[in-house]
Design a protein around this motif. Sequence first.
Motif, short mmCIF file in Angstrom:
data_model
loop_
_atom_site.label_atom_id
_atom_site.label_comp_id
_atom_site.label_asym_id
_atom_site.label_seq_id
_atom_site.Cartn_x
_atom_site.Cartn_y
_atom_site.Cartn_z
N GLU A 6 0.83 -1.19 0.00
CA GLU A 6 0.00 0.00 0.00
C GLU A 6 0.87 1.25 0.00
O GLU A 6 1.99 1.25 0.53
N ARG A 19 -5.49 9.54 -2.03
CA ARG A 19 -5.60 8.47 -3.01
C ARG A 19 -4.67 7.36 -2.57
O ARG A 19 -3.45 7.51 -2.59
N SER A 21 -3.12 3.59 -2.95
CA SER A 21 -2.82 2.66 -4.02
C SER A 21 -2.28 1.35 -3.44
O SER A 21 -1.57 1.37 -2.44
N THR A 78 -2.68 -2.90 -10.03
CA THR A 78 -2.94 -2.03 -8.88
C THR A 78 -4.44 -1.88 -8.62
O THR A 78 -5.27 -2.03 -9.52
N THR A 80 -6.85 1.03 -6.53
CA THR A 80 -6.76 2.37 -5.98
C THR A 80 -8.05 2.73 -5.25
O THR A 80 -9.13 2.36 -5.68
N GLN A 82 -9.79 6.14 -3.99
CA GLN A 82 -9.84 7.61 -3.89
C GLN A 82 -10.82 7.96 -2.79
O GLN A 82 -11.98 7.56 -2.84
#
Length: 126
Positions: A6, A19, A21, A78, A80, A82
Motif C-alpha cells: 500500500e 488516493r 494505491s 494495482t 486504488t 480515492q
Amino acid sequence: QVQLVESGGGSVQAGGALRLSCAASGPIYAYKYMGWFRQAPGKGREGVAAIAVGGGSTYYADSVQGRSTISRSAAKNTVTLQMNSLKPEDTAMYYCAAATGWVAGFPLRPDEYNYWGLGTQVTVSS
C-alpha cells in the motif's frame, strides 16, 4: 509469494482527499476480489470498499459511500481507493487485501480475504 504493498496514506485536514494505491506482486486477475479495510486503534478491522476484479462491480461500506471510489488496473496490477471529503473518523490504518474465493453477498468481511498488505496510515485532523 503474494505481496500487496500500500501507498498514499498521510495526514490531511477534514474535507481533504487522499488516493491510496495497492500494488500487487502479480496479476490481479489471480484474485476474485480486492478490497480496502481499515482499523482504528482499539477497534476491529472493517471493510471499506471492494471490487470484483473480473467484472468490476464495486462495493462500499455505508460510512464511505458517496465519498470514495475504488478502481483497478490490470495493466499496472494495482487497486486504488480515492477518498474525498475525509472526516476525522476516517483516521485508521488502511490495508489492501485480496480474495481468491467467491463471496456470497457483500465482499467486505476480513475473513473472506486471503492476502494482506502491511497497511498505510491515514490521519484526518479536524
